[in-house]
Design a protein around this motif. Structure first.
Motif, PDB file in Angstrom:
ATOM      1  N   ARG A 424       0.829  -1.206   0.000  1.00 26.59           N
ATOM      2  CA  ARG A 424       0.000   0.000   0.000  1.00 26.59           C
ATOM      3  C   ARG A 424       0.857   1.246   0.000  1.00 26.59           C
ATOM      4  O   ARG A 424       2.036   1.209   0.332  1.00 26.59           O
ATOM      5  CB  ARG A 424      -0.878   0.021   1.266  1.00 26.59           C
ATOM      6  CG  ARG A 424      -1.640  -1.235   1.487  1.00 26.59           C
ATOM      7  CD  ARG A 424      -2.386  -1.241   2.810  1.00 26.59           C
ATOM      8  NE  ARG A 424      -3.468  -0.261   2.852  1.00 26.59           N
ATOM      9  CZ  ARG A 424      -4.322  -0.173   3.872  1.00 26.59           C
ATOM     10  NH1 ARG A 424      -4.202  -0.977   4.924  1.00 26.59           N
ATOM     11  NH2 ARG A 424      -5.275   0.727   3.853  1.00 26.59           N
ATOM     12  N   CYS A 425       0.243   2.335  -0.359  1.00 22.56           N
ATOM     13  CA  CYS A 425       0.922   3.627  -0.265  1.00 22.56           C
ATOM     14  C   CYS A 425       1.066   3.984   1.208  1.00 22.56           C
ATOM     15  O   CYS A 425       0.129   3.849   1.990  1.00 22.56           O
ATOM     16  CB  CYS A 425       0.112   4.696  -0.988  1.00 22.56           C
ATOM     17  SG  CYS A 425       0.673   6.382  -0.652  1.00 22.56           S
ATOM     18  N   ASN A 426       2.244   4.433   1.567  1.00 20.90           N
ATOM     19  CA  ASN A 426       2.471   4.770   2.980  1.00 20.90           C
ATOM     20  C   ASN A 426       1.615   5.927   3.453  1.00 20.90           C
ATOM     21  O   ASN A 426       1.251   6.002   4.604  1.00 20.90           O
ATOM     22  CB  ASN A 426       3.943   5.131   3.206  1.00 20.90           C
ATOM     23  CG  ASN A 426       4.814   3.897   3.107  1.00 20.90           C
ATOM     24  OD1 ASN A 426       4.381   2.796   3.491  1.00 20.90           O
ATOM     25  ND2 ASN A 426       6.014   4.054   2.580  1.00 20.90           N
ATOM     26  N   ARG A 427       1.335   6.844   2.537  1.00 18.42           N
ATOM     27  CA  ARG A 427       0.619   8.025   2.981  1.00 18.42           C
ATOM     28  C   ARG A 427      -0.901   7.840   2.954  1.00 18.42           C
ATOM     29  O   ARG A 427      -1.559   7.955   3.968  1.00 18.42           O
ATOM     30  CB  ARG A 427       0.990   9.230   2.132  1.00 18.42           C
ATOM     31  CG  ARG A 427       0.398  10.511   2.692  1.00 18.42           C
ATOM     32  CD  ARG A 427       0.356  11.614   1.652  1.00 18.42           C
ATOM     33  NE  ARG A 427       1.680  12.188   1.417  1.00 18.42           N
ATOM     34  CZ  ARG A 427       1.985  12.891   0.323  1.00 18.42           C
ATOM     35  NH1 ARG A 427       1.067  13.081  -0.610  1.00 18.42           N
ATOM     36  NH2 ARG A 427       3.192  13.389   0.162  1.00 18.42           N
ATOM     37  N   CYS A 428      -1.455   7.536   1.783  1.00 19.74           N
ATOM     38  CA  CYS A 428      -2.916   7.502   1.697  1.00 19.74           C
ATOM     39  C   CYS A 428      -3.481   6.097   1.877  1.00 19.74           C
ATOM     40  O   CYS A 428      -4.690   5.909   1.912  1.00 19.74           O
ATOM     41  CB  CYS A 428      -3.394   8.102   0.382  1.00 19.74           C
ATOM     42  SG  CYS A 428      -3.076   7.057  -1.056  1.00 19.74           S
ATOM     43  N   LYS A 429      -2.598   5.129   1.962  1.00 19.21           N
ATOM     44  CA  LYS A 429      -2.992   3.743   2.213  1.00 19.21           C
ATOM     45  C   LYS A 429      -3.725   3.085   1.052  1.00 19.21           C
ATOM     46  O   LYS A 429      -4.376   2.046   1.210  1.00 19.21           O
ATOM     47  CB  LYS A 429      -3.850   3.623   3.484  1.00 19.21           C
ATOM     48  CG  LYS A 429      -3.191   4.175   4.735  1.00 19.21           C
ATOM     49  CD  LYS A 429      -1.947   3.371   5.080  1.00 19.21           C
ATOM     50  CE  LYS A 429      -1.266   3.933   6.320  1.00 19.21           C
ATOM     51  NZ  LYS A 429       0.089   3.379   6.492  1.00 19.21           N
ATOM     52  N   GLN A 446       5.342   5.640  -7.378  1.00 24.52           N
ATOM     53  CA  GLN A 446       4.612   6.859  -7.024  1.00 24.52           C
ATOM     54  C   GLN A 446       3.119   6.545  -6.973  1.00 24.52           C
ATOM     55  O   GLN A 446       2.546   5.972  -7.899  1.00 24.52           O
ATOM     56  CB  GLN A 446       4.865   7.960  -8.044  1.00 24.52           C
ATOM     57  CG  GLN A 446       4.125   9.243  -7.674  1.00 24.52           C
ATOM     58  CD  GLN A 446       4.537  10.429  -8.527  1.00 24.52           C
ATOM     59  OE1 GLN A 446       4.960  10.260  -9.675  1.00 24.52           O
ATOM     60  NE2 GLN A 446       4.428  11.630  -7.968  1.00 24.52           N
ATOM     61  N   CYS A 447       2.532   6.957  -5.875  1.00 21.14           N
ATOM     62  CA  CYS A 447       1.116   6.657  -5.677  1.00 21.14           C
ATOM     63  C   CYS A 447       0.266   7.468  -6.654  1.00 21.14           C
ATOM     64  O   CYS A 447       0.445   8.669  -6.801  1.00 21.14           O
ATOM     65  CB  CYS A 447       0.720   6.984  -4.234  1.00 21.14           C
ATOM     66  SG  CYS A 447      -1.037   6.776  -3.921  1.00 21.14           S
ATOM     67  N   CYS A 448      -0.641   6.786  -7.291  1.00 22.42           N
ATOM     68  CA  CYS A 448      -1.489   7.457  -8.273  1.00 22.42           C
ATOM     69  C   CYS A 448      -2.623   8.230  -7.604  1.00 22.42           C
ATOM     70  O   CYS A 448      -3.365   8.956  -8.250  1.00 22.42           O
ATOM     71  CB  CYS A 448      -2.054   6.430  -9.239  1.00 22.42           C
ATOM     72  SG  CYS A 448      -2.825   5.023  -8.414  1.00 22.42           S
ATOM     73  N   PHE A 449      -2.765   8.047  -6.316  1.00 21.56           N
ATOM     74  CA  PHE A 449      -3.838   8.757  -5.619  1.00 21.56           C
ATOM     75  C   PHE A 449      -3.336  10.024  -4.938  1.00 21.56           C
ATOM     76  O   PHE A 449      -3.970  11.057  -4.984  1.00 21.56           O
ATOM     77  CB  PHE A 449      -4.509   7.825  -4.601  1.00 21.56           C
ATOM     78  CG  PHE A 449      -5.229   6.685  -5.260  1.00 21.56           C
ATOM     79  CD1 PHE A 449      -6.541   6.831  -5.700  1.00 21.56           C
ATOM     80  CD2 PHE A 449      -4.592   5.473  -5.482  1.00 21.56           C
ATOM     81  CE1 PHE A 449      -7.200   5.790  -6.341  1.00 21.56           C
ATOM     82  CE2 PHE A 449      -5.251   4.434  -6.112  1.00 21.56           C
ATOM     83  CZ  PHE A 449      -6.553   4.590  -6.545  1.00 21.56           C
ATOM     84  N   CYS A 450      -2.160   9.906  -4.302  1.00 19.83           N
ATOM     85  CA  CYS A 450      -1.699  11.067  -3.544  1.00 19.83           C
ATOM     86  C   CYS A 450      -0.320  11.535  -3.990  1.00 19.83           C
ATOM     87  O   CYS A 450       0.229  12.462  -3.424  1.00 19.83           O
ATOM     88  CB  CYS A 450      -1.685  10.739  -2.057  1.00 19.83           C
ATOM     89  SG  CYS A 450      -0.383   9.596  -1.579  1.00 19.83           S
ATOM     90  N   SER A 451       0.273  10.871  -4.967  1.00 22.77           N
ATOM     91  CA  SER A 451       1.583  11.239  -5.519  1.00 22.77           C
ATOM     92  C   SER A 451       2.769  10.958  -4.609  1.00 22.77           C
ATOM     93  O   SER A 451       3.910  11.295  -4.940  1.00 22.77           O
ATOM     94  CB  SER A 451       1.636  12.737  -5.911  1.00 22.77           C
ATOM     95  OG  SER A 451       0.633  13.018  -6.818  1.00 22.77           O
TER      96      SER A 451
HETATM   97 ZN   LIG Z   1      -1.003   7.484  -1.783  1.00 27.38          ZN
END
Ligand SMILES: [Zn+2]
Length: 1094
Positions: A424-429, A446-451
């Motif tokens: 998972r993305c560390n920031r937005c999960k 790079q997370c496609c949701f929160c970058s």
């Molecule tokens: Zn994210």
């Protein structure tokens, strides 16, 4: 199991995957008793064996013969083919589409003809009054334009578009028969008492008839057409007659769109005032303001409407739109089937609008979730919130996370990342998905949701190819598919413990009513065999689900059915005020281990209570007990509660009869939909915390306060079924069919759903059967494959066209076998800076699903009239924005509808006329509450047919034709008295028999020699050995198999009393409760739009 580091030749997730047993059920056409079996998933990338085609070894289910086959009652010769709501197959094959719009302009007197004589008092009966817009119709190739003339049409010299000849009987007595007069319609003045115009203004009256010539059939339009050329089907025919009245502005082709021209003059000034009463409300109440409310006249039934105000002078004979020239749902459905039904829908391209829900198509997942899981109101969303506000098109997704799939589509693969769990993305999960961008040679993504840039864990590392794509992308579902599952680690489990398999508890009302109606005996008998069909998973020989039993009236009886006992033991708890579970060991048991004891119990229950005199029941303590039992067993589960009466016995949750129809159309009407006690919300909250889902089967003989009793099922993701005045002989088929399906269906327990979005939009509102304790997590004690959650999005920043917008729905749940899993659905949408792009990529069926749910929630907090007005205003704003910004310049008076929204008015009108928003006199308070909560969880296919029923002529096509007959529009004028029709809306099923049906047909179908001998209200057709009988019964079975609830058949004879009930479903007509006809509503909508544009 660890993740494979490099893509092995064998797909890493080709391991046998657990499969839901239970998918075999009738929903896919009810393969009769199919043993449907869990079939291992195919290796990924490999040919996918249609799941459930191979019977699993060792599965002991017998085919239909043994025990209750899944929904066997709903199966028949035709049952095998259709598979559920995913398509109605060839149902409505009408004439091919493209031709539809090619009709030459036809014109027609407009407006409810019979009105003319009574204009002085139209307000009451004619919600819209004689529309001020006299319109004539021109239809054109690419678009359709309906243009109007101001001048009054010449006086009628014949029948209007209404039925001439063969309807003689119809115009004489059918529509105008005394039935209407006797109809207990509170709001309408007595009919037929010196107000000839007060008759339902449908067809029969001859306003301007001469002015109309049937465009297609070359003859006068006759409602009783016996030939193949229905008015609604006439499109294929050669363009025939020209309109007698030429529309004032010359017809212009303005594709794509539908145009209606009204009088060029200024619109009546009546809408100028802002509606004051409408309050802005917070989440959970009646929603956000949708912009200024134009105060459109008055409620439908009631005071003066625009028609009576600045409208045409009274003596003006109103003119009427040609119903064939306004957008036809049947044609749109047919067009889509023809255009999109043959090719698979491949989800690889961002922002594609899927085929309609009524089209039968196959989906290929290439990176976006199938439309079976997610449908959106628009697939191209405005880049800015300003644009979105201007357009007023709600941005919403209808999500059905556990949707059942047709056999030719594979269930989501289950990915096991071992102890490390899903990436998972560390920031937005957000969960790993195909849109994540791998960078730095694959070491980071790079997370496609929160970058956010995240490290790739070593065990997940993979090299990138020259395009920057991981070389193993196509071997991993989470990198290449729109939908997949992850096995959850213990971190995702309650109390950091893996769940134990769920349990089912059957809680049976054994009060006097339940026993006397035969319910208790029927139910106990059924359970003996039904327990063999509990949902299973992964080829298991038997279900992991344990069962328990409780009976109750004013007190509760628990049963010990431990396998070591010779006989079941009963324990009575009479202190219902402080519910506890008197036994743990032996209450929840494995069916096969305790079979003898269970059977003995089920044999004894009907006998034990056979002579009961107890009429009072409790309700909340019953749910409390079930929930406590699950809590004690430390598992999630489901309660099946079978209940008959208002719980008036002294106990928590005691209710009083508060039904009051006088509240209808008052500001207090909302209280009819609200629960009368807060105790049930509190109880529901506890249930959700325990993962205790409640399914409620109601068997009321009178008011039971569905609004209150359904609170717990609603908030726990459960279902409510209602069988009013239950009688075993009449209702057992329906009840047993629903019960079998309900018990067997796969459920995800103890679920939490979260919808993440890319930067710029976010989920702000949710509709469905669930509970929310915060603003983001949708908590579902249970979620089955029928339930949807509708999610609305709002902008919180600017979007851009290049990146588009992403949605990721993650559902964490416990499977039927007790496995904790995450199901992920991803969907990428386009973004636009031009409004035209928005309007080109909308889906009206989904919009209606959203708008209906929005309105049905609104009635909890706002007057129903306000809710209706809000819907109308929003619809007008949507269309006005299109007209202003997207349509080609044209005369100010033209109604121009975007191609993909041309059905918005007709469908919206159906919502406005529905039981909840405009109840007829026959609709009970409980019915309204029931329908309200049903719609809340419906998917798009269900709301589509629910609001606009399917009407199928049975005797028009040759008997040998085995395909489903093409549907016709839901209007009385499409009925011919020489034919027989089926009408269904997902809940109701009618067989309408015309009074002039040939005797041979009557004999073949009903086994009686004449129309008069057909039993009105018949619910079962006799099994006769002839082609017609077999065909019709087969079709009925097939329709039932497509729906999630069993539809009981009602035979309605023309001109019979029951016909009133039936006519309620002819939604293009004016309704007895005051709902506008489609034509009138379209004119009204046109007026609203012009108001906004002026
Ligand atoms: Zn994210």
């Amino acid at each position: 199991m660890n993740v494979n580091q490099s893509a092995p030749p064998v797909p890493p997730f080709g391991q046998p995957q657990p499969v839901y047993a239970g998918y075999h059920q009738s929903s896919y056409g009810g393969q009769p008793g199919s043993t449907a079996a869990p079939t291992p998933y195919g290796a990924y990338n490999g040919p996918v064996p249609g799941y459930q085609q191979t019977p699993p070894p060792g599965v002991s289910r017998a085919p239909a013969s043994s025990g209750p086959p899944p929904a066997s009652t709903a199966q028949g010769p035709c049952g095998q083919t259709a598979y559920g709501q995913f398509g109605q197959g060839d149902v409505q094959n009408g004439p091919s589409s493209g031709v539809q719009m090619q009709r030459l302009p036809g014109s027609q007197p407009f407006a409810s003809a019979p009105l003319a004589p009574v204009v002085s008092q139209p307000a009451v009966l004619q919600p819209y009054g004689p529309p001020p817009t006299s319109a004539q119709v021109t239809a054109q190739l690419a678009g359709m334009q309906i243009s109007g003339a101001v001048a009054p049409a010449p006086p009628a010299s014949g029948l209007g578009y209404g039925p001439p000849t063969s309807l003689a009987s119809a115009s004489g007595s059918f529509p105008n028969s005394g039935l209407y007069g006797s109809y207990p319609q509170g709001q309408a003045p007595p009919l037929g008492q010196g107000h000839p115009g007060a008759q339902p203004p449908q067809r029969s009256v001859p306003p301007q008839a001469s002015s109309f010539t049937s465009p297609a059939s070359g003859g006068p339009r006759m409602p009783s057409m016996t030939g193949p050329l229905l008015p609604g089907q006439s499109f294929g025919g050669p363009p025939v007659s020209q309109p007698n009245h030429v529309s004032s502005p010359p017809p212009q082709a303005l594709p794509p769109g539908t145009q209606m021209t009204g009088p060029p003059g200024p619109p009546p000034p009546m809408h100028s005032s802002q509606q004051p009463g409408y309050q802005l409300q917070q989440n959970g109440t009646f929603g956000p303001a949708r912009g200024p409310q134009s105060n459109y006249g008055s409620p439908y039934p009631g005071a003066a409407t625009f028609g009576s105000q600045p409208g045409p002078p009274q003596p003006l004979p109103p003119k009427r739109l040609d119903p064939d020239a306004i957008p036809s749902p049947i044609q749109v459905i047919e067009d889509d089937r023809n255009n999109r039904g043959s090719e698979p829908f491949v989800t690889g391209v961002r922002g594609q609008v899927p085929p309609l829900v009524t089209t039968n198509f196959v989906v290929k997942d290439q990176g976006n979730a199938s439309p079976r899981y997610i449908r959106c109101t628009s697939y191209n969303i405005p880049c800015t919130s300003d644009m979105a506000k201007q357009a007023q098109v709600p941005l919403a997704a209808v999500i059905k996370p556990l949707a059942r799939l047709p056999p030719e589509e594979a269930s989501p693969y289950v990915v096991d990342h071992g102890e490390s769990g899903p990436l998972r993305c560390n920031r937005c999960k957000a969960y790993m998905c195909p849109f994540m961008q791998f960078v730095e040679g694959g070491r980071r993504f790079q997370c496609c949701f929160c970058s956010c840039i995240n490290d790739v864990p070593p065990q997940y590392f993979q090299h990138l190819d020259h395009t920057g794509k991981r070389v193993d992308a196509y071997d991993r579902p989470e990198l290449s598919l729109g939908s997949y599952e992850f096995l959850a680690t213990v971190d995702y489990c309650k109390n950091n413990k893996f769940p134990i398999p769920p349990a089912f508890i059957f809680m049976i009302d054994v009060s006097y009513n339940a026993v006397r109606s035969g319910l208790v005996r029927l139910l106990c008998e059924e359970l003996k065999s039904l327990l063999d069909f509990l949902p299973r998973e992964g080829g298991a020989e038997e279900s992991a689900i344990r069962v328990g039993f409780v009976t109750y009236n004013k007190v509760l009886h628990f049963y010990n059915v431990k396998s070591s006992l010779a006989q079941p033991q009963m324990m009575v708890v009479s202190d219902v005020g402080d519910m506890f579970v008197p036994l743990l060991d032996g209450f929840l048991v494995n069916v096969s281990e305790s079979r003898a004891v269970i059977t003995s119990l089920l044999d004894q229950i009907p006998e034990m209570f056979a002579d009961t005199r107890e009429t009072e029941t409790v309700f909340a303590p019953v749910i409390q007990a079930g929930m406590e039992a699950l809590k004690a067993a430390e598992c999630a589960g489901k309660l099946f509660v079978f209940h008959t009466s208002l719980p008036i016995a002294e106990a928590p949750g005691k209710l009083k009869n508060r039904d009051d129809r006088k509240l209808i159309n008052t500001d207090k009407e909302k209280t009819l939909f609200q629960p009368q006690s807060g105790a049930y919300q509190t109880l529901a909250k506890e249930c959700v915390a325990q993962g205790c889902c409640v399914d409620l089967f109601l068997f009321p003989n009178q008011y039971v306060d569905v609004a209150t009793l359904s609170v717990v099922p609603q908030l726990t993701g459960g279902s409510v079924y209602k069988y009013a005045c239950f009688q075993v002989e009449n209702d057992q088929e329906r009840f047993l069919s629903d019960l079998r399906r309900d018990v067997q269906k796969v459920v995800g327990f103890d679920a939490v759903m979260r919808v993440r979005t890319s930067t710029g939009i976010r989920a702000v509102d949710f509709f469905g059967a669930f509970y929310m304790s915060n603003t983001t997590d949708v908590e579902l004690a249970g979620l089955d494959g029928d339930k949807t959650v509708t999610v609305e999005f709002k902008h919180d920043d600017r979007l851009n066209e290049e990146n588009g917008a992403l949605l990721q729905c993650a559902l964490l749940y416990t499977s039927c076998a007790g496995q904790r899993r995450l199901r992920i659905h991803n969907l990428a949408l386009n973004c636009c800076t031009q409004l035209a792009d928005l309007y080109r990529n909308c889906e009206t069926d989904t919009l209606i699903n959203y708008m209906a749910k929005f309105a049905y929630r609104g009635v909890l907090s706002s007057p129903v009239k306000t809710v209706r007005d809000t819907l109308i205003t929003q619809c007008a704003q949507i269309l006005a924005c299109y007209r202003k910004n997207c349509a080609s310049p044209s005369s100010a008076g033209q109604l121009i509808l975007p191609e993909c929204m041309k059905l918005l008015p007709v469908y919206l009108n159906c919502v406005l006329k529905s039981e909840v928003l405009q109840p007829g006199a026959e609709v009970t308070t409980d019915d309204r509450a029931y329908v309200r909560q049903l719609v809340t969880s419906m998917d798009v296919a269900e709301t589509n047919v629910f609001f606009y029923p399917r009407l199928l002529p049975l005797t028009k096509s040759p008997i040998e034709n085995t395909t489903e007959p093409p549907a016709v529009r839901a209007s009385e004028e499409r009925l011919s008295n020489g034919d027989i029709y089926l009408l269904e809306n997902g809940l109701n099923l009618f067989l309408w028999v015309g009074a002039s049906v040939q005797q041979g047909v009557v004999q073949s179908l009903f086994g009686v020699p004449s129309f008069s001998q057909i039993t009105s209200g018949l619910s079962v057709l006799p099994v006769l050995d002839n082609l017609l009988s077999k065909k019709v019964r087969g079709l009925i079975d097939s329709l039932r198999a497509q729906r999630s609830r069993y539809m009981k058949l009602i035979v309605v004879k023309q001109e019979d009393k029951l016909e009133m009930l039936f006519k309620h479903f002819l939604v293009e007509d004016k309704s007895l409760s005051g709902g506008a006809s489609y034509v009138d509503f379209l004119c009204h909508m046109h007026k609203e739009i012009r108001q906004l544009l002026s």
